[in-house]
Design an enzyme around this catalytic site. Structure first.
Site, PDB file in Angstrom:
ATOM      1  N   GLY A  46     -74.802 -27.244  -9.489  1.00  0.00           N
ATOM      2  CA  GLY A  46     -73.812 -26.908  -8.480  1.00  0.00           C
ATOM      3  C   GLY A  46     -74.357 -27.169  -7.093  1.00  0.00           C
ATOM      4  O   GLY A  46     -75.578 -27.264  -6.886  1.00  0.00           O
ATOM      5  N   GLN A  51     -75.031 -26.235   1.928  1.00  0.00           N
ATOM      6  CA  GLN A  51     -76.314 -26.819   1.500  1.00  0.00           C
ATOM      7  C   GLN A  51     -76.487 -28.252   2.001  1.00  0.00           C
ATOM      8  O   GLN A  51     -77.602 -28.778   1.978  1.00  0.00           O
ATOM      9  CB  GLN A  51     -76.451 -26.785  -0.026  1.00  0.00           C
ATOM     10  CG  GLN A  51     -76.602 -25.379  -0.576  1.00  0.00           C
ATOM     11  CD  GLN A  51     -76.791 -25.413  -2.082  1.00  0.00           C
ATOM     12  OE1 GLN A  51     -75.835 -25.463  -2.826  1.00  0.00           O
ATOM     13  NE2 GLN A  51     -78.032 -25.412  -2.537  1.00  0.00           N
ATOM     14  N   CYS A  91     -82.285 -22.695  -7.001  1.00  0.00           N
ATOM     15  CA  CYS A  91     -81.373 -23.228  -5.994  1.00  0.00           C
ATOM     16  C   CYS A  91     -81.974 -24.494  -5.415  1.00  0.00           C
ATOM     17  O   CYS A  91     -83.170 -24.532  -5.121  1.00  0.00           O
ATOM     18  CB  CYS A  91     -81.182 -22.172  -4.900  1.00  0.00           C
ATOM     19  SG  CYS A  91     -80.065 -22.692  -3.592  1.00  0.00           S
ATOM     20  N   LEU A  92     -81.145 -25.512  -5.241  1.00  0.00           N
ATOM     21  CA  LEU A  92     -81.641 -26.760  -4.655  1.00  0.00           C
ATOM     22  C   LEU A  92     -82.141 -26.540  -3.233  1.00  0.00           C
ATOM     23  O   LEU A  92     -82.926 -27.332  -2.728  1.00  0.00           O
ATOM     24  CB  LEU A  92     -80.533 -27.816  -4.674  1.00  0.00           C
ATOM     25  CG  LEU A  92     -80.079 -28.268  -6.072  1.00  0.00           C
ATOM     26  CD1 LEU A  92     -78.849 -29.149  -5.977  1.00  0.00           C
ATOM     27  CD2 LEU A  92     -81.200 -28.986  -6.812  1.00  0.00           C
ATOM     28  N   HIS A 133     -73.127 -18.066  -8.015  1.00  0.00           N
ATOM     29  CA  HIS A 133     -74.187 -18.557  -7.123  1.00  0.00           C
ATOM     30  C   HIS A 133     -73.593 -19.389  -5.978  1.00  0.00           C
ATOM     31  O   HIS A 133     -73.934 -19.186  -4.805  1.00  0.00           O
ATOM     32  CB  HIS A 133     -75.182 -19.383  -7.962  1.00  0.00           C
ATOM     33  CG  HIS A 133     -76.298 -20.018  -7.197  1.00  0.00           C
ATOM     34  ND1 HIS A 133     -77.615 -19.644  -7.359  1.00  0.00           N
ATOM     35  CD2 HIS A 133     -76.303 -21.005  -6.273  1.00  0.00           C
ATOM     36  CE1 HIS A 133     -78.377 -20.375  -6.554  1.00  0.00           C
ATOM     37  NE2 HIS A 133     -77.605 -21.212  -5.890  1.00  0.00           N
ATOM     38  N   GLU A 134     -72.691 -20.318  -6.335  1.00  0.00           N
ATOM     39  CA  GLU A 134     -72.134 -21.209  -5.308  1.00  0.00           C
ATOM     40  C   GLU A 134     -71.210 -20.458  -4.356  1.00  0.00           C
ATOM     41  O   GLU A 134     -71.213 -20.707  -3.157  1.00  0.00           O
ATOM     42  CB  GLU A 134     -71.370 -22.376  -5.956  1.00  0.00           C
ATOM     43  CG  GLU A 134     -72.193 -23.276  -6.845  1.00  0.00           C
ATOM     44  CD  GLU A 134     -73.499 -23.736  -6.245  1.00  0.00           C
ATOM     45  OE1 GLU A 134     -73.613 -23.863  -5.015  1.00  0.00           O
ATOM     46  OE2 GLU A 134     -74.442 -23.952  -7.019  1.00  0.00           O
ATOM     47  N   HIS A 137     -73.065 -18.797  -1.724  1.00  0.00           N
ATOM     48  CA  HIS A 137     -73.499 -19.695  -0.635  1.00  0.00           C
ATOM     49  C   HIS A 137     -72.472 -19.723   0.496  1.00  0.00           C
ATOM     50  O   HIS A 137     -72.831 -19.852   1.669  1.00  0.00           O
ATOM     51  CB  HIS A 137     -73.674 -21.125  -1.158  1.00  0.00           C
ATOM     52  CG  HIS A 137     -75.033 -21.449  -1.696  1.00  0.00           C
ATOM     53  ND1 HIS A 137     -76.181 -21.389  -0.925  1.00  0.00           N
ATOM     54  CD2 HIS A 137     -75.441 -21.869  -2.921  1.00  0.00           C
ATOM     55  CE1 HIS A 137     -77.231 -21.764  -1.667  1.00  0.00           C
ATOM     56  NE2 HIS A 137     -76.815 -22.047  -2.885  1.00  0.00           N
TER      57      HIS A 137
HETATM   58 NI    NI Z   1     -78.007 -22.656  -4.454  1.00  0.00          NI
END
Ligand code: NI
Length: 169
Positions: A46, A51, A91-92, A133-134, A137
């Site tokens: 995701g 991000q 997380c990226l 999670h997304e 963000h």
């Molecule tokens: Ni993340």
């Protein structure tokens, strides 16, 4: 489409609240295409618009086994949460780290698709985790604030590489 630079924890933009999308415009379509390309390139499940430095309520997710079922959510809102799952998450925007997070095991989300039509998405397990999670963000919340215990250095997890894909969203 083009790859966008993924913002890393410590960048202020990751702590800000995102604005609603009120109208689909060519540059938002382009952003969504770029987000998908960036997510797949980084082997994430995701990615949320902040991000890649854009404070808009847009997320892309693909939690499918084959990685060929992208879900695009604009202005997502959680309608229902139930059950519980405790597992590793990453997380990226927090590279090479992972941590244990407890989340709902089922989630129901209302959002708009790329055509600005209302859709309902339900998910369990990994998809439910990625959705929560997304959507976090978009409120400037990173999973690290929900980790139980310490963040783990992902290099210590290489023996369990089969689970690595789950750990990035
Ligand atoms: Ni993340």
């Amino acid at each position: 489409m083009a790859l966008r630079t993924i913002r890393i924890m410590g960048d202020d933009i990751l702590t800000k609240k995102c604005r609603e999308v009120t109208e689909m415009k060519p540059r938002i379509k382009e952003l969504i295409g770029d987000m998908l390309e960036t997510m797949y390139h980084a082997e994430g499940v995701g990615l949320a618009a902040p991000q890649v430095g854009v404070l808009k309520q847009i997320v892309v997710i693909d939690a499918s086994e084959e990685g060929d079922q992208p879900i695009i959510l604009i202005n997502p809102q959680i309608l229902e949460l139930s059950g519980e799952q405790t597992g590793r998450e990453g997380c990226l925007s927090v590279p090479n780290k992972a941590g244990i997070v407890t989340r709902a095991n089922y989630v129901k989300v209302k959002a708009l698709n790329e055509e600005m039509e209302e859709i309902i998405v339900e998910g369990e397990g990994l998809l439910a985790r990625a959705l929560q999670h997304e959507i976090d963000h978009l409120s400037g919340v990173l999973y690290v604030s929900k980790v139980e215990g310490d963040l783990i250095d992902a290099s210590l997890l290489q023996e369990e590489a089969g689970e690595e894909r789950e750990a990035q969203a």
